[in-house]
Write a protein that holds these residues in place. Structure first.
Motif, short mmCIF file in Angstrom:
data_model
loop_
_atom_site.label_atom_id
_atom_site.label_comp_id
_atom_site.label_asym_id
_atom_site.label_seq_id
_atom_site.Cartn_x
_atom_site.Cartn_y
_atom_site.Cartn_z
N PHE A 1 0.84 -1.21 0.00
CA PHE A 1 0.00 0.00 0.00
C PHE A 1 0.87 1.26 0.00
O PHE A 1 0.82 2.06 0.94
CB PHE A 1 -0.91 0.02 1.23
CG PHE A 1 -1.58 -1.29 1.52
CD1 PHE A 1 -2.66 -1.71 0.78
CD2 PHE A 1 -1.12 -2.11 2.54
CE1 PHE A 1 -3.30 -2.92 1.04
CE2 PHE A 1 -1.74 -3.32 2.82
CZ PHE A 1 -2.83 -3.72 2.06
N PRO A 2 1.70 1.46 -1.02
CA PRO A 2 2.62 2.60 -1.01
C PRO A 2 1.92 3.95 -0.90
O PRO A 2 2.41 4.86 -0.22
CB PRO A 2 3.37 2.46 -2.33
CG PRO A 2 2.48 1.62 -3.20
CD PRO A 2 1.79 0.68 -2.26
N GLY A 3 0.78 4.09 -1.57
CA GLY A 3 0.08 5.37 -1.52
C GLY A 3 -0.38 5.72 -0.12
O GLY A 3 -0.13 6.82 0.39
N LYS A 4 -1.04 4.77 0.53
CA LYS A 4 -1.54 5.01 1.89
C LYS A 4 -0.39 5.13 2.88
O LYS A 4 -0.45 5.92 3.83
CB LYS A 4 -2.48 3.89 2.29
CG LYS A 4 -3.78 3.86 1.48
CD LYS A 4 -4.70 2.76 1.94
CE LYS A 4 -6.00 2.77 1.13
NZ LYS A 4 -6.92 1.68 1.55
N ALA A 5 0.66 4.33 2.69
CA ALA A 5 1.79 4.36 3.61
C ALA A 5 2.51 5.70 3.59
O ALA A 5 3.11 6.11 4.59
CB ALA A 5 2.78 3.25 3.26
N ASN A 6 2.43 6.41 2.48
CA ASN A 6 3.12 7.69 2.35
C ASN A 6 2.19 8.89 2.54
O ASN A 6 2.51 10.00 2.14
CB ASN A 6 3.81 7.77 0.98
CG ASN A 6 4.96 6.80 0.88
OD1 ASN A 6 5.76 6.68 1.80
ND2 ASN A 6 5.07 6.09 -0.23
N GLY A 7 1.03 8.65 3.14
CA GLY A 7 0.15 9.77 3.48
C GLY A 7 -0.93 10.07 2.47
O GLY A 7 -1.52 11.14 2.51
N SER A 8 -1.20 9.15 1.55
CA SER A 8 -2.24 9.37 0.53
C SER A 8 -2.03 10.69 -0.20
O SER A 8 -2.95 11.51 -0.34
CB SER A 8 -3.62 9.32 1.17
OG SER A 8 -3.85 8.07 1.78
N GLU A 9 -0.79 10.89 -0.66
CA GLU A 9 -0.45 12.15 -1.33
C GLU A 9 -1.18 12.31 -2.66
O GLU A 9 -1.43 11.36 -3.37
CB GLU A 9 1.06 12.20 -1.58
CG GLU A 9 1.90 12.23 -0.32
CD GLU A 9 3.38 12.13 -0.62
OE1 GLU A 9 4.18 12.50 0.26
OE2 GLU A 9 3.75 11.67 -1.73
N ILE A 10 -1.51 13.55 -2.96
CA ILE A 10 -2.10 13.91 -4.25
C ILE A 10 -1.08 14.78 -4.98
O ILE A 10 -0.57 15.75 -4.41
CB ILE A 10 -3.42 14.66 -4.09
CG1 ILE A 10 -4.47 13.74 -3.45
CG2 ILE A 10 -3.93 15.18 -5.43
CD1 ILE A 10 -5.81 14.41 -3.23
N ARG A 11 -0.80 14.43 -6.22
CA ARG A 11 0.17 15.18 -7.01
C ARG A 11 -0.51 15.91 -8.17
O ARG A 11 -1.49 15.45 -8.72
CB ARG A 11 1.24 14.24 -7.57
CG ARG A 11 2.15 13.66 -6.50
CD ARG A 11 3.20 12.72 -7.08
NE ARG A 11 4.16 12.31 -6.07
CZ ARG A 11 5.27 12.97 -5.78
NH1 ARG A 11 5.57 14.07 -6.47
NH2 ARG A 11 6.07 12.55 -4.84
N ALA A 12 0.05 17.06 -8.49
CA ALA A 12 -0.41 17.84 -9.64
C ALA A 12 0.78 18.63 -10.16
O ALA A 12 1.57 19.17 -9.36
CB ALA A 12 -1.55 18.77 -9.26
N ASP A 13 0.93 18.70 -11.45
CA ASP A 13 2.05 19.42 -12.06
C ASP A 13 3.39 18.91 -11.54
O ASP A 13 4.33 19.70 -11.32
CB ASP A 13 1.93 20.93 -11.81
CG ASP A 13 0.64 21.52 -12.38
OD1 ASP A 13 0.21 21.05 -13.46
OD2 ASP A 13 0.06 22.42 -11.75
N GLY A 14 3.46 17.61 -11.28
CA GLY A 14 4.72 17.01 -10.88
C GLY A 14 5.13 17.21 -9.44
O GLY A 14 6.27 16.90 -9.07
N LYS A 15 4.23 17.72 -8.60
CA LYS A 15 4.59 17.94 -7.20
C LYS A 15 3.42 17.57 -6.29
O LYS A 15 2.27 17.51 -6.73
CB LYS A 15 5.00 19.39 -6.96
CG LYS A 15 3.89 20.39 -7.25
CD LYS A 15 4.39 21.83 -7.04
CE LYS A 15 3.27 22.84 -7.34
NZ LYS A 15 3.74 24.23 -7.15
N VAL A 16 3.74 17.31 -5.04
CA VAL A 16 2.71 16.99 -4.05
C VAL A 16 1.96 18.27 -3.68
O VAL A 16 2.57 19.27 -3.29
CB VAL A 16 3.32 16.35 -2.79
CG1 VAL A 16 2.25 16.11 -1.74
CG2 VAL A 16 4.02 15.04 -3.14
N VAL A 17 0.64 18.23 -3.80
CA VAL A 17 -0.17 19.42 -3.49
C VAL A 17 -1.07 19.21 -2.29
O VAL A 17 -1.79 20.13 -1.87
CB VAL A 17 -1.02 19.84 -4.71
CG1 VAL A 17 -0.12 20.29 -5.85
CG2 VAL A 17 -1.92 18.69 -5.16
N GLY A 18 -1.05 18.01 -1.71
CA GLY A 18 -1.88 17.76 -0.54
C GLY A 18 -2.09 16.28 -0.33
O GLY A 18 -1.45 15.44 -0.97
#
Length: 212
Positions: A42-59
């Motif tokens: 579960f890499p997404g959940k393990a790393n804080g369920s990050e959301i990316r946009a324009d190549g960077k984490v936005v939340g």
């Protein structure tokens, strides 16, 4: 050296060895194993369920943000245990509710003011929002104050404003909302919901594509 001293030394030695073994197992090996499994499965959940946009984490998909302009969909109010003035995207200092009772004058006035603002902000030249149309999540914060989602009803109420301010048709914006509406977990847990950050990222992309 008498027997009591020898026994005490042995007990201390055994206790120290037990401490070292338990520290190694529970403080090093176990966390590494759990972290490795989580990262693998579960890499997404393990790393804080990050959301990316324009190549960077936005939340994060788990934490609601504030401070969107009226060109975008608005989140639930974030009223809780304390606010900061430095990071207005994450207004609360602590996760938690206001703990005000339903008949508390402060809460009643807050809800009435929030409802009036929702009506004003979302009424367009050819569409009038009635107070009776405003859903509860538009004027009240969640138990944590950090809810990242809004109800489909609140998202739908904002469609006319968002469409008008961005030069889009109501139908296209409503389709975008439908595409980002999640059903109940496992088909029966919770309520249908729309993640505001994910929806606004998709809206930004849609607007960019629509412009010449």
């Amino acid at each position: 050296m008498n027997n009591s001293v020898v026994n005490t030394a042995r007990l201390l030695g055994a206790g120290l060895r037990a401490l070292l073994v338990l520290t190694l197992v529970t403080g090093v090996i176990y966390p590494l194993v759990v972290t490795g499994i989580a990262q693998g499965l579960f890499p997404g959940k393990a790393n804080g369920s990050e959301i990316r946009a324009d190549g960077k984490v936005v939340g994060s998909s788990l934490i609601g943000q504030q401070g969107y302009s009226l060109d975008y969909f608005q989140p639930r109010p974030a009223n809780g245990l304390g606010e900061n003035s430095l990071n207005t995207q994450y207004r609360l200092l602590l996760s938690g509710a206001t703990n005000l009772s339903a008949d508390n004058d402060k809460l009643v006035k807050s809800v009435e003011a929030a409802k009036a603002k929702v009506v004003k902000d979302n009424s367009t030249a050819d569409h009038r929002v009635e107070p009776s149309q405003v859903p509860a999540d538009a004027v009240t914060s969640s138990g944590s104050g950090l809810d990242p989602d809004i109800s489909p009803a609140y998202a739908d109420l904002q469609v006319h404003r968002v469409a008008e301010r961005n030069g889009l048709t109501d139908a296209r914006v409503r389709k975008l909302v439908d595409e980002h509406t999640e059903g109940r977990t496992l088909g029966f847990v919770g309520e249908p919901r729309v993640n505001v950050l994910e929806l606004n990222i998709a809206l930004k992309d849609l607007v960019a594509k629509a412009r010449p």
